[in-house]
Design a protein around this motif. Sequence first.
Motif, PDB file in Angstrom:
ATOM      1  N   ARG A  14       3.633   5.609  -0.403  1.00  0.00           N
ATOM      2  CA  ARG A  14       2.472   4.933  -0.308  1.00  0.00           C
ATOM      3  C   ARG A  14       3.147   3.620   0.272  1.00  0.00           C
ATOM      4  NH1 ARG A  14      -1.046   5.794  -5.777  1.00  0.00           N
ATOM      5  NH2 ARG A  14      -2.079   3.979  -4.844  1.00  0.00           N
ATOM      6  N   SER A  15       3.018   2.374  -0.632  1.00  0.00           N
ATOM      7  CA  SER A  15       3.457   1.177  -0.221  1.00  0.00           C
ATOM      8  C   SER A  15       4.689   0.823  -0.994  1.00  0.00           C
ATOM      9  CB  SER A  15       2.422  -0.057  -0.357  1.00  0.00           C
ATOM     10  OG  SER A  15       2.275  -0.310  -1.642  1.00  0.00           O
ATOM     11  N   ARG A  54       2.127   8.277   5.449  1.00  0.00           N
ATOM     12  CA  ARG A  54       1.824   7.462   4.761  1.00  0.00           C
ATOM     13  C   ARG A  54       0.393   7.652   3.857  1.00  0.00           C
ATOM     14  NH1 ARG A  54       0.098   3.577   1.243  1.00  0.00           N
ATOM     15  NH2 ARG A  54      -0.007   1.385   1.782  1.00  0.00           N
ATOM     16  N   GLY A  55       0.471   7.663   2.577  1.00  0.00           N
ATOM     17  CA  GLY A  55      -0.875   8.109   1.841  1.00  0.00           C
ATOM     18  C   GLY A  55      -1.681   6.645   1.630  1.00  0.00           C
ATOM     19  N   GLY A  56      -2.424   6.331   2.683  1.00  0.00           N
ATOM     20  CA  GLY A  56      -3.012   5.071   2.527  1.00  0.00           C
ATOM     21  C   GLY A  56      -3.339   4.347   3.969  1.00  0.00           C
ATOM     22  N   VAL A  57      -3.469   3.101   4.014  1.00  0.00           N
ATOM     23  CA  VAL A  57      -3.892   2.355   5.351  1.00  0.00           C
ATOM     24  C   VAL A  57      -2.751   1.641   5.961  1.00  0.00           C
ATOM     25  CG1 VAL A  57      -5.359   0.817   6.691  1.00  0.00           C
ATOM     26  CG2 VAL A  57      -6.223   2.080   4.451  1.00  0.00           C
ATOM     27  N   GLY A  58      -2.078   0.599   5.562  1.00  0.00           N
ATOM     28  CA  GLY A  58      -1.161  -0.145   5.759  1.00  0.00           C
ATOM     29  C   GLY A  58       0.035   0.619   5.985  1.00  0.00           C
ATOM     30  N   ARG A  81      -3.324  -7.706   2.611  1.00  0.00           N
ATOM     31  CA  ARG A  81      -1.914  -7.840   2.627  1.00  0.00           C
ATOM     32  C   ARG A  81      -1.270  -9.251   2.240  1.00  0.00           C
ATOM     33  NH1 ARG A  81      -1.680  -3.285   2.110  1.00  0.00           N
ATOM     34  NH2 ARG A  81      -0.480  -1.713   2.969  1.00  0.00           N
ATOM     35  N   HIS A 130      -2.504  -4.895  -6.663  1.00  0.00           N
ATOM     36  CA  HIS A 130      -2.377  -3.947  -5.691  1.00  0.00           C
ATOM     37  C   HIS A 130      -3.090  -2.611  -5.847  1.00  0.00           C
ATOM     38  CE1 HIS A 130      -0.315  -3.298  -1.561  1.00  0.00           C
ATOM     39  NE2 HIS A 130      -1.427  -2.536  -1.630  1.00  0.00           N
ATOM     40  N   ALA A 186      -6.813   0.781  -3.447  1.00  0.00           N
ATOM     41  CA  ALA A 186      -6.831   2.072  -3.203  1.00  0.00           C
ATOM     42  C   ALA A 186      -6.876   3.211  -4.375  1.00  0.00           C
ATOM     43  CB  ALA A 186      -5.908   2.770  -2.373  1.00  0.00           C
TER      44      ALA A 186
HETATM   45  C1  3PG Z   1      -3.062   0.590   1.959  1.00  0.00           C
HETATM   46  O1  3PG Z   1      -2.364  -0.006   2.576  1.00  0.00           O
HETATM   47  O2  3PG Z   1      -3.646   1.719   1.637  1.00  0.00           O
HETATM   48  C2  3PG Z   1      -3.216  -0.054   0.502  1.00  0.00           C
HETATM   49  O3  3PG Z   1      -2.259  -1.435   0.393  1.00  0.00           O
HETATM   50  C3  3PG Z   1      -2.692   0.756  -0.748  1.00  0.00           C
HETATM   51  O4  3PG Z   1      -1.320   0.719  -1.088  1.00  0.00           O
HETATM   52  P1  3PG Z   1      -0.709   1.804  -2.235  1.00  0.00           P
HETATM   53  O5  3PG Z   1      -0.775   3.102  -1.434  1.00  0.00           O
HETATM   54  O6  3PG Z   1       0.536   1.319  -2.652  1.00  0.00           O
HETATM   55  O7  3PG Z   1      -1.802   1.678  -3.193  1.00  0.00           O
END
Ligand code: 3PG
Length: 314
Positions: free
Chosen positions: A48-49, A69-73, A242, A289, A292
């Motif tokens: 994740r992050s 990466r489970g997520g976006v960033g 972010r 944070h 998600a």
């Molecule tokens: C993302 O980029 O998906 C979010 O910032 C979520 O981050 P996380 O997976 O650490 O909850």
Amino acid sequence: MIRILANDGIEADGQAKMEAAGFEVVTTKVPQDQLAEALKDYDAICVRSATTVRRELIDRVPNLKAIARGGVGMDNIDVEYARSKGIKVVNTPAASSRAVAELVFGHIFTLARGIQVANRDMSTGDFAKLKKGLAGGVQLEGLTLGVVGLGRIGREVARIGLGIGMRIIGSDPYQKHVDVEVPIHGIGTAPVVRVNSLSLHEMLKRADVITLHVPAQDGEALINAEELALLQQDAIIVNTARGGLINEEALLAALEEGKIRGVALDVFEGEPKPDARLLNHPRISVTPHVGAATGEAQRLIGEELADQLIAILG
Ligand code: 3PG
């Protein structure tokens, strides 16, 4: 057998899907400094992050076939470098949009009525005095919401804003405008509203509420003292994207000047140890944070990750 290290965890359904495909999925967290050694026994890592996958680590694990990466960033992964080494890098850009957008509104409603103050102070404070202090709430209907970044999350935020009667403007250098569908249950065709994209400065001047939905920027913050000076009196500003997008020193100074009604922060420059002045400020609503962090989003993320890894490694 294909072995996956889900170093920041993975939702149960996604794990089960990979196991059904014959993968072994290990969820025991390996400390960052021991990852290079541990990853020699794995085909892929899911993060994740929290876990970072930088160049130095990538160089030490030539056996690695995929980073998920489970997520976006993806700012915690050296994506281009990994790809240049033939490693597949994937994320789940759509799965958490609704969850983030709903958190944004949780914060906006909070700041509009000072709920963060009540939550902090009611157990020790004077009821009548607190009530008087919170008398100047604001209603959102008719206010202008400025959405910085008109991607998936920004558009979802716009949909909710339209649903509660806000006017929406955007700022996105890659879009002239976006058309946002507003689903109204019980009627057949959803109305479509066009959201225009303005320059950042123009948008900041016009919006009552500003919310950021862009990736981490290299170098300077997007919102500095110059941008904060453009805001309307009593503006609300929300960052669930972010840490580092808003210059925190400039933000604290602007709050002291009394121009901003409230600030919501789900992300911080100093994660996971944010500046205490932000955490204790009466006009800041904070969360750690968790954009998600809904069961629905985590299920979608887990399944999407599983599908992608099965396609790559199965
Ligand atoms: C993302 O980029 O998906 C979010 O910032 C979520 O981050 P996380 O997976 O650490 O909850």
